[in-house]
Design a protein around this motif. Structure first.
Motif, PDB file in Angstrom:
ATOM      1  N   ALA A 146       0.858  -1.183   0.000  1.00 26.80           N
ATOM      2  CA  ALA A 146       0.000   0.000   0.000  1.00 26.80           C
ATOM      3  C   ALA A 146       0.894   1.233   0.000  1.00 26.80           C
ATOM      4  O   ALA A 146       1.502   1.565   1.026  1.00 26.80           O
ATOM      5  CB  ALA A 146      -0.920   0.000   1.213  1.00 26.80           C
ATOM      6  N   GLU A 147       0.997   1.897  -1.120  1.00 30.88           N
ATOM      7  CA  GLU A 147       1.906   3.024  -1.261  1.00 30.88           C
ATOM      8  C   GLU A 147       1.574   4.166  -0.299  1.00 30.88           C
ATOM      9  O   GLU A 147       2.435   4.986   0.032  1.00 30.88           O
ATOM     10  CB  GLU A 147       1.889   3.536  -2.702  1.00 30.88           C
ATOM     11  N   ASP A 185       4.533  -0.831   6.160  1.00 31.55           N
ATOM     12  CA  ASP A 185       3.638  -1.416   5.159  1.00 31.55           C
ATOM     13  C   ASP A 185       3.799  -2.939   5.173  1.00 31.55           C
ATOM     14  O   ASP A 185       4.662  -3.504   4.496  1.00 31.55           O
ATOM     15  CB  ASP A 185       3.953  -0.845   3.777  1.00 31.55           C
ATOM     16  N   ILE A 186       2.966  -3.616   5.944  1.00 31.63           N
ATOM     17  CA  ILE A 186       3.088  -5.064   6.130  1.00 31.63           C
ATOM     18  C   ILE A 186       2.853  -5.805   4.823  1.00 31.63           C
ATOM     19  O   ILE A 186       1.860  -5.591   4.139  1.00 31.63           O
ATOM     20  CB  ILE A 186       2.087  -5.561   7.189  1.00 31.63           C
ATOM     21  N   ILE A 187       3.797  -6.689   4.499  1.00 30.68           N
ATOM     22  CA  ILE A 187       3.671  -7.572   3.349  1.00 30.68           C
ATOM     23  C   ILE A 187       3.278  -8.978   3.806  1.00 30.68           C
ATOM     24  O   ILE A 187       2.523  -9.679   3.142  1.00 30.68           O
ATOM     25  CB  ILE A 187       4.995  -7.625   2.564  1.00 30.68           C
ATOM     26  N   GLU A 188       3.796  -9.359   4.960  1.00 27.98           N
ATOM     27  CA  GLU A 188       3.546 -10.711   5.453  1.00 27.98           C
ATOM     28  C   GLU A 188       3.778 -10.741   6.958  1.00 27.98           C
ATOM     29  O   GLU A 188       4.732 -10.147   7.454  1.00 27.98           O
ATOM     30  CB  GLU A 188       4.487 -11.697   4.754  1.00 27.98           C
ATOM     31  N   THR A 189       2.917 -11.439   7.673  1.00 30.17           N
ATOM     32  CA  THR A 189       3.121 -11.648   9.104  1.00 30.17           C
ATOM     33  C   THR A 189       2.863 -13.106   9.427  1.00 30.17           C
ATOM     34  O   THR A 189       2.039 -13.761   8.783  1.00 30.17           O
ATOM     35  CB  THR A 189       2.209 -10.715   9.933  1.00 30.17           C
ATOM     36  N   ARG A 229       7.345  -3.578   3.445  1.00 27.38           N
ATOM     37  CA  ARG A 229       7.796  -3.194   2.104  1.00 27.38           C
ATOM     38  C   ARG A 229       9.155  -2.504   2.136  1.00 27.38           C
ATOM     39  O   ARG A 229       9.918  -2.563   1.161  1.00 27.38           O
ATOM     40  CB  ARG A 229       6.737  -2.278   1.474  1.00 27.38           C
ATOM     41  N   GLY A 230       9.490  -1.858   3.226  1.00 24.32           N
ATOM     42  CA  GLY A 230      10.755  -1.143   3.345  1.00 24.32           C
ATOM     43  C   GLY A 230      11.664  -1.776   4.375  1.00 24.32           C
ATOM     44  O   GLY A 230      11.690  -2.995   4.540  1.00 24.32           O
ATOM     45  N   SER A 282      -4.478  -8.424   7.725  1.00 25.33           N
ATOM     46  CA  SER A 282      -5.684  -9.037   7.163  1.00 25.33           C
ATOM     47  C   SER A 282      -6.638  -8.009   6.571  1.00 25.33           C
ATOM     48  O   SER A 282      -7.545  -8.349   5.827  1.00 25.33           O
ATOM     49  CB  SER A 282      -6.419  -9.826   8.244  1.00 25.33           C
ATOM     50  N   GLY A 283      -6.473  -6.756   6.952  1.00 23.42           N
ATOM     51  CA  GLY A 283      -7.378  -5.698   6.518  1.00 23.42           C
ATOM     52  C   GLY A 283      -8.539  -5.467   7.454  1.00 23.42           C
ATOM     53  O   GLY A 283      -9.158  -4.403   7.430  1.00 23.42           O
ATOM     54  N   ASP A 284      -8.870  -6.477   8.296  1.00 22.35           N
ATOM     55  CA  ASP A 284     -10.058  -6.334   9.146  1.00 22.35           C
ATOM     56  C   ASP A 284      -9.888  -6.921  10.550  1.00 22.35           C
ATOM     57  O   ASP A 284     -10.861  -7.075  11.277  1.00 22.35           O
ATOM     58  CB  ASP A 284     -11.270  -6.994   8.474  1.00 22.35           C
TER      59      ASP A 284
END
Length: 235
Positions: free
Chosen positions: A29-30, A37-41, A57-58, A222-224
């Protein structure tokens, strides 16, 4: 840094999503700072150790809150793993709220166990969270009221919050932050559900309850906050 406010009800936090032995992945998510910016947990078990891991992401840990010079009103940044664990499994009274592991940085105060110093390093905490609309992010670390103290873990740092300050090995390397916890210290983790969050917290400027609010949620894996991850042996 983009601020994303969270107003999810407490009931949503308690939902255990569909069992998933793999990690919780998220699209980049820019609008979110790359360090958060979580890519994976993931929470996985390897040998006799539970490994809590988040990739961004960073560069993980690259962003830290600015020092204010005082405790009240100061900021905390955190990489957080909300779980389905019961608070009794980390040394508090049972059924107190949402149990989460948080790796935090806060340059204005120390909250290590036994009077230790930790303001200049990223370090882990167990925290117990509850919904509170007074907080910008909709959640707080639960306050301990005046009076007789409830059951508390041996490494409770002495602040009036349901927070613990264990010295778990914590590593930042490239895009990842990892925490390793011996299984015998964390009952119930096998098969537990989890999610990943990056967030900012703030100490109340008046030092009143709620003392420590989740003020900004940067990203939810997860977004939610449905806790879709499932702790299982490492693939």
């Amino acid at each position: 840094m983009t601020r994303i406010l969270l107003y999810a009800p407490l009931a949503l936090l308690a939902v255990i999503g569909q069992a998933n032995a793999h990690s919780v992945k998220s699209e980049p998510a820019e609008a979110v700072d790359a360090a958060f910016d979580i890519i994976e947990t993931r929470i996985a078990i390897k040998d006799e150790t539970a490994i809590f891991s988040t990739r961004v992401r960073g560069a993980a840990g690259a962003e830290k809150p600015a020092a204010t010079g005082k405790f009240e009103g100061s900021d905390v940044y955190a990489y957080v793993w909300p779980t389905s664990l019961d608070s009794a499994e980390i040394g508090f009274e049972a059924k107190q709220g949402i149990v989460a592991l948080a790796v935090t940085f806060h340059p204005d105060f120390d909250d290590a166990a036994n009077g230790g110093v930790n303001r200049d390093v990223w370090h882990p905490h167990w925290v117990v969270l509850a919904k509170d609309e007074a907080c910008g992010g909709g959640l707080k670390v639960i306050d301990i009221p005046e009076g007789p103290k409830p059951k508390l873990p041996a490494t409770w740092p002495g602040v009036p919050l349901l927070i613990d300050s264990p010295e778990y090995p914590t590593t930042f390397k490239g895009d990842a932050v990892d925490v390793e916890i011996p299984l015998h210290l964390i009952g119930g983790i096998s098969g537990a559900s989890y999610d990943g969050v990056t967030a900012g917290l703030k100490v109340n400027g008046n030092l009143h309850a709620p003392l420590l609010c989740v003020s900004d949620v940067f990203k939810v894996a997860s977004g939610d906050l449905s806790l879709p991850g499932k702790v299982a042996p490492l693939d």
